[in-house]
Design a protein around this motif. Sequence first.
Motif, PDB file in Angstrom:
ATOM      1  N   LYS A 152       0.823  -1.208   0.000  1.00 35.92           N
ATOM      2  CA  LYS A 152       0.000   0.000   0.000  1.00 35.92           C
ATOM      3  C   LYS A 152       0.857   1.258   0.000  1.00 35.92           C
ATOM      4  CE  LYS A 152      -4.085  -2.143   1.914  1.00 35.92           C
ATOM      5  NZ  LYS A 152      -5.185  -2.096   2.885  1.00 35.92           N
ATOM      6  N   VAL A 153       2.007   1.198   0.654  1.00 34.74           N
ATOM      7  CA  VAL A 153       2.917   2.348   0.638  1.00 34.74           C
ATOM      8  C   VAL A 153       3.399   2.603  -0.782  1.00 34.74           C
ATOM      9  CG1 VAL A 153       5.186   3.146   1.379  1.00 34.74           C
ATOM     10  CG2 VAL A 153       3.624   2.156   3.034  1.00 34.74           C
ATOM     11  N   LYS A 154       3.716   1.562  -1.519  1.00 35.31           N
ATOM     12  CA  LYS A 154       4.175   1.734  -2.896  1.00 35.31           C
ATOM     13  C   LYS A 154       3.111   2.396  -3.766  1.00 35.31           C
ATOM     14  CE  LYS A 154       7.402  -2.178  -2.974  1.00 35.31           C
ATOM     15  NZ  LYS A 154       7.714  -3.494  -3.587  1.00 35.31           N
ATOM     16  N   PRO A 165       7.992   9.628  -0.516  1.00 38.95           N
ATOM     17  CA  PRO A 165       9.332   9.057  -0.343  1.00 38.95           C
ATOM     18  C   PRO A 165      10.286  10.092   0.237  1.00 38.95           C
ATOM     19  CG  PRO A 165       8.449   8.573  -2.536  1.00 38.95           C
ATOM     20  CD  PRO A 165       7.537   9.587  -1.917  1.00 38.95           C
ATOM     21  N   GLU A 166      11.386   9.597   0.754  1.00 40.68           N
ATOM     22  CA  GLU A 166      12.433  10.443   1.310  1.00 40.68           C
ATOM     23  C   GLU A 166      13.626  10.451   0.361  1.00 40.68           C
ATOM     24  OE1 GLU A 166      12.573  11.935   4.738  1.00 40.68           O
ATOM     25  OE2 GLU A 166      10.415  11.738   4.425  1.00 40.68           O
ATOM     26  N   ILE A 167      14.319  11.579   0.316  1.00 35.71           N
ATOM     27  CA  ILE A 167      15.563  11.665  -0.435  1.00 35.71           C
ATOM     28  C   ILE A 167      16.714  11.679   0.557  1.00 35.71           C
ATOM     29  CG2 ILE A 167      15.287  14.178  -0.579  1.00 35.71           C
ATOM     30  CD1 ILE A 167      17.000  14.107  -3.110  1.00 35.71           C
ATOM     31  N   VAL A 168      17.673  10.791   0.380  1.00 38.66           N
ATOM     32  CA  VAL A 168      18.847  10.716   1.242  1.00 38.66           C
ATOM     33  C   VAL A 168      20.035  11.274   0.478  1.00 38.66           C
ATOM     34  CG1 VAL A 168      19.264   8.318   0.541  1.00 38.66           C
ATOM     35  CG2 VAL A 168      20.347   9.217   2.596  1.00 38.66           C
ATOM     36  N   ILE A 169      20.781  12.155   1.131  1.00 38.56           N
ATOM     37  CA  ILE A 169      21.883  12.884   0.500  1.00 38.56           C
ATOM     38  C   ILE A 169      23.162  12.639   1.282  1.00 38.56           C
ATOM     39  CG2 ILE A 169      22.777  15.171  -0.058  1.00 38.56           C
ATOM     40  CD1 ILE A 169      19.944  16.085  -0.498  1.00 38.56           C
ATOM     41  N   SER A 170      24.228  12.350   0.561  1.00 38.33           N
ATOM     42  CA  SER A 170      25.558  12.291   1.171  1.00 38.33           C
ATOM     43  C   SER A 170      26.166  13.685   1.100  1.00 38.33           C
ATOM     44  CB  SER A 170      26.445  11.287   0.437  1.00 38.33           C
ATOM     45  OG  SER A 170      25.867   9.997   0.467  1.00 38.33           O
ATOM     46  N   SER A 171      26.332  14.302   2.249  1.00 38.98           N
ATOM     47  CA  SER A 171      26.843  15.662   2.323  1.00 38.98           C
ATOM     48  C   SER A 171      28.192  15.650   3.030  1.00 38.98           C
ATOM     49  CB  SER A 171      25.862  16.568   3.073  1.00 38.98           C
ATOM     50  OG  SER A 171      26.368  17.864   3.191  1.00 38.98           O
ATOM     51  N   SER A 182      11.774  15.052   3.025  1.00 38.17           N
ATOM     52  CA  SER A 182      10.657  14.565   2.225  1.00 38.17           C
ATOM     53  C   SER A 182      10.740  15.094   0.797  1.00 38.17           C
ATOM     54  CB  SER A 182       9.336  15.000   2.870  1.00 38.17           C
ATOM     55  OG  SER A 182       8.253  14.788   2.000  1.00 38.17           O
ATOM     56  N   LEU A 183      10.498  14.215  -0.169  1.00 35.12           N
ATOM     57  CA  LEU A 183      10.457  14.656  -1.558  1.00 35.12           C
ATOM     58  C   LEU A 183       9.322  15.647  -1.792  1.00 35.12           C
ATOM     59  CD1 LEU A 183      11.199  11.583  -3.861  1.00 35.12           C
ATOM     60  CD2 LEU A 183      12.462  13.716  -3.695  1.00 35.12           C
ATOM     61  N   TYR A 184       8.210  15.426  -1.116  1.00 33.23           N
ATOM     62  CA  TYR A 184       7.079  16.344  -1.253  1.00 33.23           C
ATOM     63  C   TYR A 184       7.484  17.746  -0.820  1.00 33.23           C
ATOM     64  CZ  TYR A 184       2.469  18.420  -0.556  1.00 33.23           C
ATOM     65  OH  TYR A 184       1.372  19.248  -0.604  1.00 33.23           O
ATOM     66  N   TYR A 462      14.249   6.690  -1.144  1.00 28.18           N
ATOM     67  CA  TYR A 462      13.723   5.485  -0.508  1.00 28.18           C
ATOM     68  C   TYR A 462      12.336   5.781   0.057  1.00 28.18           C
ATOM     69  CZ  TYR A 462      14.828   7.518   4.086  1.00 28.18           C
ATOM     70  OH  TYR A 462      14.879   8.332   5.193  1.00 28.18           O
ATOM     71  N   ILE A 463      11.547   4.716   0.215  1.00 29.36           N
ATOM     72  CA  ILE A 463      10.223   4.842   0.809  1.00 29.36           C
ATOM     73  C   ILE A 463      10.306   4.479   2.283  1.00 29.36           C
ATOM     74  CG2 ILE A 463       9.021   4.354  -1.359  1.00 29.36           C
ATOM     75  CD1 ILE A 463       8.595   1.503  -0.368  1.00 29.36           C
ATOM     76  N   GLN A 464       9.298   4.898   3.056  1.00 30.04           N
ATOM     77  CA  GLN A 464       9.259   4.600   4.479  1.00 30.04           C
ATOM     78  C   GLN A 464       8.419   3.343   4.695  1.00 30.04           C
ATOM     79  OE1 GLN A 464       8.949   8.067   7.207  1.00 30.04           O
ATOM     80  NE2 GLN A 464       8.542   9.236   5.364  1.00 30.04           N
TER      81      GLN A 464
END
Length: 475
Positions: A152-154, A165-171, A182-184, A462-464
């Motif tokens: 259902k999350v998908k 979904p979330e965006i993960v960044i290497s900083s 959050s991408l939103y 990635y999704i939660q």
Amino acid sequence: MTNRTKHHKIHPPSVFTHNNQTEKRIPEMESENGESEATHPFPTNSKNSRVTDPTPKDRPMPASSSSSSSSSSTSTGPSQKRQNNDHNLSPPQTNEKRTKKTRPPLPSLPHELIIEILSRLPAKSLIKFRCVSKSFKSLVSNPHFIKTHLEKVKKLSRNDPDFSPEIVISSSEPLFRLKSCSLYSVYNNPVTDAVVLDYYLLKDTYRYDWVVGSCDGLLCLGIKQDFVVLWNPSTRVFNRLPDLRFAKKLGSYTVFGFGYDSQIDDYKVLAMFCFLTKSVYGGNRYVTRIKVCALKGECWRRLEDFGLGLPYDVSGKHVDGKLCWPIMPEGSVGSAWSIVAFDLAQEMFEEVVQPDYGAVGYERVLGVLQGWLCVMCNYQGVRADVWVLKEFGVRDSWTKLFSIPYLDDPLWFHYSVPLCIDVGGEVLLECKSVLVIYNPKHGTFRYPVMNGASSCIEADVYIQSLVSPVVDGQV
């Protein structure tokens, strides 16, 4: 006299006639506030009664005991009526207990309906619900419920902001950190606060770890090219896989790929160790050793050496049960570039056909976009074409989605493979260490700001979910 008689003035009994009978009035006591109270001749068990019975030694004795007892039993004066009313105001204790026992039970929902309701909630809310009761904790941790929630999350992640979904960044500024948001929020707010993703391995701030990839809410992190960690940022549960035990050699490097094998319902990590060795024909050549590790087995298995060429030093891209890599074909020179796919179920490699890119003089980058295998063709300082493969094994299924122009000469900086496309068609990608949003319909650019992540080395999405990187029985 006792303390009670000290605080009350007792008036002598008076005689009055009623219906030609002589009766004695019940003695009254005057309280401290000046009000008169009737002294009841018999003890009472009423909790609400305002009349207290004096002790036997303090009770005033009437002039005639016989007449007093008869008159007390037959008297219906105002004091006696008031005493009776006081008795009536106090409900019996048995009624209260009977009321509690006969209270109707709270309505309960069917178990199937509870599962359906909870499966439509975000992962962060369900994690909090584990503290409500043991039954909720058991349900949220149930593997069948986790799979239902994942599906259902998908479906909801594209349109519902609560499932964004979330965006993960290497900083790398000021120190290396993994940060997410959050991408939103990135698409809809000019400024977004990035949150640091802390886990136990990031205590060493001077070591560079990179995101290998994501699958079903799990992040795969490569650590010093020695081992990997599977981590769910939503539940904060991680699992460190065993060391690879590849002997370090001059000019060697290791690349990883992470994906899901639907045939055995398990997640797998593929490691490709590339190193230089002497050739039988003279000179040096690269050899690629391969190992695979399944999450349920949690041990590395050696596979046959890779013989299709030399993998580029990038992570594998997971698409539809396959891990895809760009490689330099065996015996080729220069900028030769091919694509191979490792089938996680069959554990075999195959070559992927490429589209007819048309023009020459481009540099290609492999990625994943909207669940499709994606190739970004960068034409130096001119434009970047975005191609996607919609069906493996079918060359005609390659489709050119759009082109992104360069506003100025990026020098050696190129557009990254698009991270995602929102419902409005806007494309999120990275260029010159910052995020860029491009609108293909209007040809416009936007530059969202992320507080706390000024320099972007790489990014992933990635999704939660509630998927656990730890199998039952593992520590």
